[in-house]
Design a protein around this motif. Sequence first.
Motif, PDB file in Angstrom:
ATOM      1  N   ALA A 151       0.886  -1.294  -0.088  1.00  0.00           N
ATOM      2  CA  ALA A 151      -0.045  -0.002   0.181  1.00  0.00           C
ATOM      3  C   ALA A 151       0.668   1.174   0.037  1.00  0.00           C
ATOM      4  N   VAL A 152       2.025   1.072   0.541  1.00  0.00           N
ATOM      5  CA  VAL A 152       3.048   2.485   0.660  1.00  0.00           C
ATOM      6  C   VAL A 152       3.804   2.706  -0.610  1.00  0.00           C
ATOM      7  N   LEU A 153       3.600   1.712  -1.695  1.00  0.00           N
ATOM      8  CA  LEU A 153       4.802   1.645  -2.865  1.00  0.00           C
ATOM      9  C   LEU A 153       4.264   2.948  -3.748  1.00  0.00           C
ATOM     10  N   PRO A 154       3.256   3.408  -3.506  1.00  0.00           N
ATOM     11  CA  PRO A 154       3.060   4.832  -4.795  1.00  0.00           C
ATOM     12  C   PRO A 154       4.018   5.760  -3.919  1.00  0.00           C
ATOM     13  N   SER A 155       4.303   5.956  -2.696  1.00  0.00           N
ATOM     14  CA  SER A 155       5.063   7.003  -2.262  1.00  0.00           C
ATOM     15  C   SER A 155       5.744   6.519  -0.699  1.00  0.00           C
ATOM     16  N   PRO A 156       6.689   5.795  -0.765  1.00  0.00           N
ATOM     17  CA  PRO A 156       7.046   4.810   0.420  1.00  0.00           C
ATOM     18  C   PRO A 156       7.972   5.931   1.213  1.00  0.00           C
ATOM     19  N   ARG A 157       8.097   7.176   1.003  1.00  0.00           N
ATOM     20  CA  ARG A 157       8.878   8.246   1.845  1.00  0.00           C
ATOM     21  C   ARG A 157       7.860   8.870   2.449  1.00  0.00           C
ATOM     22  N   ARG A 158       6.591   9.099   1.890  1.00  0.00           N
ATOM     23  CA  ARG A 158       5.401   9.834   2.635  1.00  0.00           C
ATOM     24  C   ARG A 158       4.560   9.029   3.446  1.00  0.00           C
ATOM     25  N   MET A 159       4.192   7.843   2.925  1.00  0.00           N
ATOM     26  CA  MET A 159       3.386   6.781   3.654  1.00  0.00           C
ATOM     27  C   MET A 159       4.197   6.001   4.661  1.00  0.00           C
ATOM     28  N   HIS A 160       3.488   5.375   5.355  1.00  0.00           N
ATOM     29  CA  HIS A 160       4.314   4.415   6.457  1.00  0.00           C
ATOM     30  C   HIS A 160       3.656   3.189   6.759  1.00  0.00           C
ATOM     31  N   ALA A 161       4.152   2.075   6.622  1.00  0.00           N
ATOM     32  CA  ALA A 161       3.612   0.851   6.774  1.00  0.00           C
ATOM     33  C   ALA A 161       3.356   0.598   8.254  1.00  0.00           C
ATOM     34  N   ASP A 162       4.046   1.143   9.349  1.00  0.00           N
ATOM     35  CA  ASP A 162       3.958   0.946  10.589  1.00  0.00           C
ATOM     36  C   ASP A 162       2.858   1.919  11.201  1.00  0.00           C
ATOM     37  N   ARG A 163       2.713   2.957  10.584  1.00  0.00           N
ATOM     38  CA  ARG A 163       1.892   3.943  10.866  1.00  0.00           C
ATOM     39  C   ARG A 163       1.039   4.466   9.759  1.00  0.00           C
ATOM     40  N   PRO A 164      -0.050   3.493   9.413  1.00  0.00           N
ATOM     41  CA  PRO A 164      -0.757   3.895   8.259  1.00  0.00           C
ATOM     42  C   PRO A 164      -1.775   4.949   8.635  1.00  0.00           C
ATOM     43  N   SER A 165      -1.756   5.924   7.658  1.00  0.00           N
ATOM     44  CA  SER A 165      -2.682   6.800   7.428  1.00  0.00           C
ATOM     45  C   SER A 165      -4.071   6.247   7.350  1.00  0.00           C
ATOM     46  N   ALA A 166      -5.278   6.882   7.022  1.00  0.00           N
ATOM     47  CA  ALA A 166      -6.453   6.422   6.580  1.00  0.00           C
ATOM     48  C   ALA A 166      -6.368   6.168   5.045  1.00  0.00           C
ATOM     49  N   TYR A 167      -5.694   6.731   4.270  1.00  0.00           N
ATOM     50  CA  TYR A 167      -5.557   6.358   3.079  1.00  0.00           C
ATOM     51  C   TYR A 167      -4.853   5.129   2.907  1.00  0.00           C
ATOM     52  N   VAL A 168      -3.618   4.711   3.421  1.00  0.00           N
ATOM     53  CA  VAL A 168      -3.099   3.629   3.583  1.00  0.00           C
ATOM     54  C   VAL A 168      -3.711   2.580   4.000  1.00  0.00           C
ATOM     55  N   GLN A 169      -4.616   2.649   5.131  1.00  0.00           N
ATOM     56  CA  GLN A 169      -5.557   1.763   5.251  1.00  0.00           C
ATOM     57  C   GLN A 169      -6.652   1.259   4.567  1.00  0.00           C
ATOM     58  N   ARG A 170      -7.123   2.401   3.787  1.00  0.00           N
ATOM     59  CA  ARG A 170      -8.331   2.187   2.728  1.00  0.00           C
ATOM     60  C   ARG A 170      -7.618   1.407   1.664  1.00  0.00           C
ATOM     61  N   ARG A 171      -6.187   1.722   1.301  1.00  0.00           N
ATOM     62  CA  ARG A 171      -5.585   1.104   0.171  1.00  0.00           C
ATOM     63  C   ARG A 171      -5.249  -0.455   0.560  1.00  0.00           C
ATOM     64  N   THR A 172      -4.696  -0.532   1.891  1.00  0.00           N
ATOM     65  CA  THR A 172      -4.635  -1.823   2.259  1.00  0.00           C
ATOM     66  C   THR A 172      -5.725  -2.904   2.274  1.00  0.00           C
ATOM     67  N   ASN A 173      -6.980  -2.287   2.763  1.00  0.00           N
ATOM     68  CA  ASN A 173      -8.020  -2.985   2.410  1.00  0.00           C
ATOM     69  C   ASN A 173      -8.450  -3.524   0.959  1.00  0.00           C
ATOM     70  N   TRP A 174      -8.211  -2.267   0.092  1.00  0.00           N
ATOM     71  CA  TRP A 174      -8.375  -2.768  -1.296  1.00  0.00           C
ATOM     72  C   TRP A 174      -7.547  -3.781  -1.780  1.00  0.00           C
ATOM     73  N   ILE A 175      -6.260  -3.581  -1.521  1.00  0.00           N
ATOM     74  CA  ILE A 175      -5.363  -4.658  -1.905  1.00  0.00           C
ATOM     75  C   ILE A 175      -5.607  -5.934  -1.558  1.00  0.00           C
ATOM     76  N   GLN A 176      -6.146  -6.198  -0.130  1.00  0.00           N
ATOM     77  CA  GLN A 176      -6.479  -7.740   0.248  1.00  0.00           C
ATOM     78  C   GLN A 176      -7.563  -7.915  -0.542  1.00  0.00           C
ATOM     79  N   GLN A 177      -8.546  -7.108  -1.049  1.00  0.00           N
ATOM     80  CA  GLN A 177      -9.871  -7.726  -1.607  1.00  0.00           C
ATOM     81  C   GLN A 177      -9.260  -8.135  -2.814  1.00  0.00           C
ATOM     82  N   GLN A 178      -8.572  -7.525  -3.621  1.00  0.00           N
ATOM     83  CA  GLN A 178      -8.027  -7.772  -4.919  1.00  0.00           C
ATOM     84  C   GLN A 178      -7.036  -9.139  -4.795  1.00  0.00           C
ATOM     85  N   MET A 179      -6.253  -9.427  -3.702  1.00  0.00           N
ATOM     86  CA  MET A 179      -5.487 -10.710  -3.346  1.00  0.00           C
ATOM     87  C   MET A 179      -6.413 -11.977  -3.748  1.00  0.00           C
ATOM     88  N   MET A 180      -7.577 -11.818  -2.915  1.00  0.00           N
ATOM     89  CA  MET A 180      -8.645 -12.751  -2.987  1.00  0.00           C
ATOM     90  C   MET A 180      -9.237 -13.170  -4.364  1.00  0.00           C
TER      91      MET A 180
END
Length: 249
Positions: free
Chosen positions: A199-228
Amino acid sequence: MPALFSHPLLRRLLRSLAILLLGWLALSWLLVLVLRFVPPWTSAVMLERQLGALIHGEKDFHLRHHWVPWRQVSPWVPLAMVAGEDQKFPYHHGFDLDSIQDALDAADDGKRLRGASTISQQTAKNLFLWNGRSFVRKGLEAYFTVLIELTWPKQRILEVYVNIAELGDGVYGVGAASDVYFHTTPARLGPAQAARLAAVLPSPRRMHADRPSAYVQRRTNWIQQQMMQLGGTGYVEGQAPAHPPRRSR
């Protein structure tokens, strides 16, 4: 004009340029061939970041990276990156022509030109080139992408990509990221953790995998749906269906 090209000095110059070009082509292909079997100890983008930190006096900068073989990486990690970045990865030969056309159509409509790079292109850029959008860099990226696709199997491309992708400021590859963000090994990462890294790959210096913003969390959820929807880890383990999926947003 024929007389110009018959000048001995010019002929020697053209011959020397041709030899240099052929030599560079041969050496670049040899490098790609060697890296099919040998883990790269660094990448051009890592070196660029280290140089930038040195130039700008970032005394606290510390680059974290270590190679992890494919068999020691949780299959959820490459699946998450494919789901988030390049869902047609098992099917294309380095370039997603449909995504490129969509990006050009969006630009024609006045929208911001968005990226359409495949994982193969990103691997070529990260490993051999530098960040930026110049035509020279894009041309070299296309050249190395072709070499990689002709020389490496798809699994090797993914193995290198998950090991050199920037996943935070100074954090490169799943080996360092799993330790820094989740205090575990790459083999133990689950689907949610893998999706957060992707989820942080679009901007890994601005986004944080250990402190996910609301956007990162939404993108994480979307990626999990796509994985399934892609069918799970078999999608990156040689069990992809005969036809590529339709990507949803």
